[in-house]
Design a protein around this motif. Structure first.
Motif, short mmCIF file in Angstrom:
data_model
loop_
_atom_site.label_atom_id
_atom_site.label_comp_id
_atom_site.label_asym_id
_atom_site.label_seq_id
_atom_site.Cartn_x
_atom_site.Cartn_y
_atom_site.Cartn_z
N THR A 107 53.11 49.59 72.39
CA THR A 107 52.71 48.32 73.00
C THR A 107 52.77 47.19 71.98
OG1 THR A 107 50.37 48.61 72.49
CG2 THR A 107 51.18 49.58 74.56
N ALA A 108 52.71 45.96 72.49
CA ALA A 108 52.72 44.80 71.59
C ALA A 108 51.48 44.80 70.70
CB ALA A 108 52.79 43.52 72.43
N ASP A 109 50.35 45.20 71.25
CA ASP A 109 49.11 45.23 70.46
C ASP A 109 49.20 46.28 69.35
OD1 ASP A 109 48.01 43.23 71.95
OD2 ASP A 109 46.83 44.56 73.23
N GLU A 110 49.75 47.47 69.68
CA GLU A 110 49.88 48.51 68.66
C GLU A 110 50.83 48.07 67.55
OE1 GLU A 110 50.74 53.32 68.21
OE2 GLU A 110 51.44 52.26 70.01
N ARG A 111 51.90 47.39 67.93
CA ARG A 111 52.85 46.93 66.92
C ARG A 111 52.21 45.87 66.02
NH1 ARG A 111 57.74 47.90 66.00
NH2 ARG A 111 58.09 48.89 68.03
N GLU A 112 51.45 44.96 66.61
CA GLU A 112 50.79 43.95 65.80
C GLU A 112 49.80 44.58 64.82
OE1 GLU A 112 47.93 39.99 66.23
OE2 GLU A 112 49.06 40.73 67.97
N ASP A 113 49.01 45.53 65.32
CA ASP A 113 48.05 46.23 64.44
C ASP A 113 48.79 46.93 63.30
OD1 ASP A 113 45.96 45.39 65.99
OD2 ASP A 113 45.76 47.28 67.10
N ALA A 114 49.94 47.56 63.63
CA ALA A 114 50.71 48.28 62.62
C ALA A 114 51.26 47.33 61.56
CB ALA A 114 51.84 49.06 63.28
N GLU A 115 51.76 46.19 62.00
CA GLU A 115 52.32 45.23 61.04
C GLU A 115 51.23 44.64 60.14
OE1 GLU A 115 56.10 43.89 63.87
OE2 GLU A 115 54.36 42.57 63.65
N ARG A 116 50.06 44.40 60.70
CA ARG A 116 48.94 43.92 59.88
C ARG A 116 48.51 45.00 58.88
NH1 ARG A 116 46.09 39.40 61.40
NH2 ARG A 116 46.94 38.27 63.19
N PHE A 117 48.53 46.25 59.32
CA PHE A 117 48.19 47.34 58.40
C PHE A 117 49.20 47.42 57.26
CE2 PHE A 117 48.55 51.77 57.04
CZ PHE A 117 47.23 52.03 56.68
N LEU A 118 50.49 47.22 57.58
CA LEU A 118 51.52 47.25 56.55
C LEU A 118 51.26 46.16 55.50
CD1 LEU A 118 54.43 48.45 55.80
CD2 LEU A 118 55.29 46.34 56.78
N ILE A 119 50.88 44.97 55.95
CA ILE A 119 50.61 43.88 55.01
C ILE A 119 49.49 44.28 54.05
CG2 ILE A 119 49.76 41.52 54.79
CD1 ILE A 119 51.19 40.90 57.45
N ARG A 120 48.40 44.77 54.61
CA ARG A 120 47.25 45.13 53.76
C ARG A 120 47.56 46.35 52.88
NH1 ARG A 120 44.27 43.35 58.60
NH2 ARG A 120 43.12 41.48 58.00
N PHE A 121 48.42 47.23 53.40
CA PHE A 121 48.78 48.43 52.62
C PHE A 121 49.51 48.06 51.34
CE2 PHE A 121 51.54 51.95 51.50
CZ PHE A 121 50.73 53.06 51.65
N TYR A 122 50.40 47.04 51.42
CA TYR A 122 51.24 46.70 50.29
C TYR A 122 50.81 45.43 49.56
CZ TYR A 122 54.69 50.27 51.51
OH TYR A 122 55.32 51.46 51.75
N MET A 123 49.77 44.76 50.01
CA MET A 123 49.43 43.46 49.44
C MET A 123 49.04 43.54 47.96
SD MET A 123 45.83 42.82 51.53
CE MET A 123 46.01 41.07 51.33
N ASP A 124 48.50 44.67 47.52
CA ASP A 124 48.10 44.81 46.13
C ASP A 124 49.14 45.55 45.28
OD1 ASP A 124 45.68 43.48 46.51
OD2 ASP A 124 44.69 45.32 47.19
N LYS A 125 50.29 45.86 45.91
CA LYS A 125 51.33 46.56 45.17
C LYS A 125 52.33 45.56 44.60
CE LYS A 125 50.85 50.72 48.03
NZ LYS A 125 50.08 51.47 47.02
N SER A 126 53.13 46.00 43.66
CA SER A 126 54.11 45.13 43.02
C SER A 126 55.25 44.80 43.98
CB SER A 126 54.67 45.79 41.77
OG SER A 126 55.41 46.95 42.12
N GLU A 127 56.02 43.77 43.64
CA GLU A 127 57.16 43.38 44.47
C GLU A 127 58.17 44.51 44.60
OE1 GLU A 127 57.97 40.75 46.21
OE2 GLU A 127 56.19 39.55 45.79
#
Length: 455
Positions: A323-343
């Motif tokens: 669903t659109a909601d599940e995809r949005e949640d997943a994309e937000r999780f991806l941001i937080r998952f990698y936000m503290d990692k290097s480029e």
């Protein structure tokens, strides 16, 4: 060993029926034409069939057959196979799996035994037949309308689909489904040959193939590759150059990569670039079994990472539609998952979803675990005293500890919880259930516990 004709007679009976000839009263019953006696679907698995039998009798019986299952028999001569196909002009589906068809057609087939084409045949199953590429290419030329092909478990580690005359890949545009499970092909360069041979392929099953990667050459497990800098490769078999791994699969909608040896997230990013891919199965791979992140995140969180990196996938691993909601949640999780990692560690998809959702704040880690010790006031008649309550004990355990305070046996004791906020409105709540833990009453500092004796 029986022929196909004998096996049909044994299973489905003779076309002649003399029952009515033996009746004492003559009644006219029109007999069915022998061509219509057999069902349109013939299932003759594991009958030890090794030949076709009398072609004239077989043609009379089987002229109307549309589906034929001859799996797990003893057919090994191609001339017998084509005798069967010739006498079934309406045949749409043929299953020849687990017959040993390793003999090369060009060396064993008598002249004139094969018709020019078999235009009705839409689906052919050749699993575990050991059919050679030479024989398979010979058959393909006779199946102008074939749509579905099964070539699983044939020990193919190299794909040989060049046209023998001009050394260019053959092209069969009618094929849309291909099952290639359990073949030891290990490189995507070889798999791309299938895409070139079947340019309109929509469904491809590569489960249990030891594919190391969708890249060429396969990377080492600890190497990070950027998709945008993916190098152009020239294959050994063809003069043309393939720019990206998905160029041979522009119409592919369904792909099964279960239990392959794919081990990097970069391969997942490549899958996200397939232009028509909507349905993906990718389970039981080293990507999930050996990845160090595996111990840190739940199955749900790993699913979120897959969804976020596969923007066009509609169904993942056979689950419900994303669903659109599940995809949005997943994309937000991806941001937080990698936000503290290097480029270097961030996937290309990271910047794409940041442009959509922006840079997010870190989630606050809220501990909702109830306090284990809560100060309360114990009241029993005129007696009142402060007590530090262990809220992880059960009601029964609490009563047993109160025995020494109020000299009331636990089985004779009634205990009430008085919430200081609402007690004046609803009154105290009796704690009736002996196995219920005290924290479930949401007891806070300053509340009262009232103890009484049963009458």
């Amino acid at each position: 060993m029986p022929s196909l004709l004998e096996a049909i007679t044994e299973k489905y009976g003779s076309s002649e029926d003399d029952t009515f000839d033996q009746m004492p009263i003559a009644i006219y019953v029109p007999r069915k034409n022998p061509r219509n006696v057999l069902p349109k679907l013939l299932v003759l698995n594991d009958c030890d069939i090794d030949s076709a039998g009398n072609e004239t009798d077989l043609r009379d019986k089987c002229h109307g057959v549309e589906e034929l299952d001859l799996a797990q028999n003893r057919l090994s001569e191609w001339n017998e196979i084509f005798k069967i196909l010739n006498i079934m002009p309406k045949l749409k589906f043929a299953n020849l799996s687990f017959n040993n068809l390793s003999a090369d057609i060009n060396n064993t087939l008598p002249r004139g035994i094969m018709r020019d084409t078999y235009p009705c045949l839409k689906s052919v199953v050749l699993n575990s037949t050991n059919i050679t590429w030479s024989s398979f290419k010979h058959i393909l030329k006779k199946l102008p309308m074939v749509e579905e092909i099964h070539l699983s478990m044939n020990n193919y580690d190299v794909i040989e689909l060049d046209d023998d005359e001009n050394c260019q890949p053959i092209q069969i545009p009618s094929v849309t489904k291909l099952h290639f499970t359990g073949n030891p092909v290990s490189t995507w360069v070889e798999v791309c040959k299938l895409g070139r041979a079947f340019p309109n392929l929509e469904s491809l099953v590569l489960a249990e193939c030891p594919l190391l990667s969708l890249m060429t050459p396969p990377p080492s497990p600890d190497t990070h590759h950027s998709l945008l800098s993916y190098p152009k490769q020239e294959t050994d078999s063809y003069d043309n150059m393939m720019d990206l791994p998905h160029d041979a699969f522009i119409h592919l909608r369904f792909l099964n990569l279960n239990r392959t040896l794919i081990r990097t997230w970069d391969d997942v990013d490549i899958l996200g670039r397939f232009p028509a891919l909507k349905y993906l199965r990718i389970q039981g791979c080293p990507l999930f079994e050996e990845n160090p992140e595996r111990q840190e995140y739940t199955e749900h969180e790993r699913r979120q990472l897959l969804i976020a990196r596969l923007p066009c996938i509609q169904t993942l691993n056979g689950g419900a539609e994303i669903t659109a909601d599940e995809r949005e949640d997943a994309e937000r999780f991806l941001i937080r998952f990698y936000m503290d990692k290097s480029e270097e560690e961030r996937p290309d998809r990271y910047n794409e979803v940041v442009q959509v959702h922006g840079k997010l704040d870190r989630l606050v880690n809220i501990d909702l675990t109830p306090e284990s010790k809560v100060p309360v006031l114990l009241v029993c008649g005129d007696k009142c005293e402060s007590h530090t309550l262990d809220v992880y004990q059960t009601v029964l355990e609490f009563k047993q500890k109160l025995e020494k305070f109020f000299n009331i046996p636990a089985h004779r004791m009634r205990v009430f919880y008085a919430d200081q906020q609402i007690c004046s409105i609803v009154g105290p709540e009796e704690m009736k259930f002996p196995n219920k833990r005290l924290y479930s009453y949401n007891i806070v500092s300053g509340d009262q516990i009232i103890v009484d004796s049963k009458k």
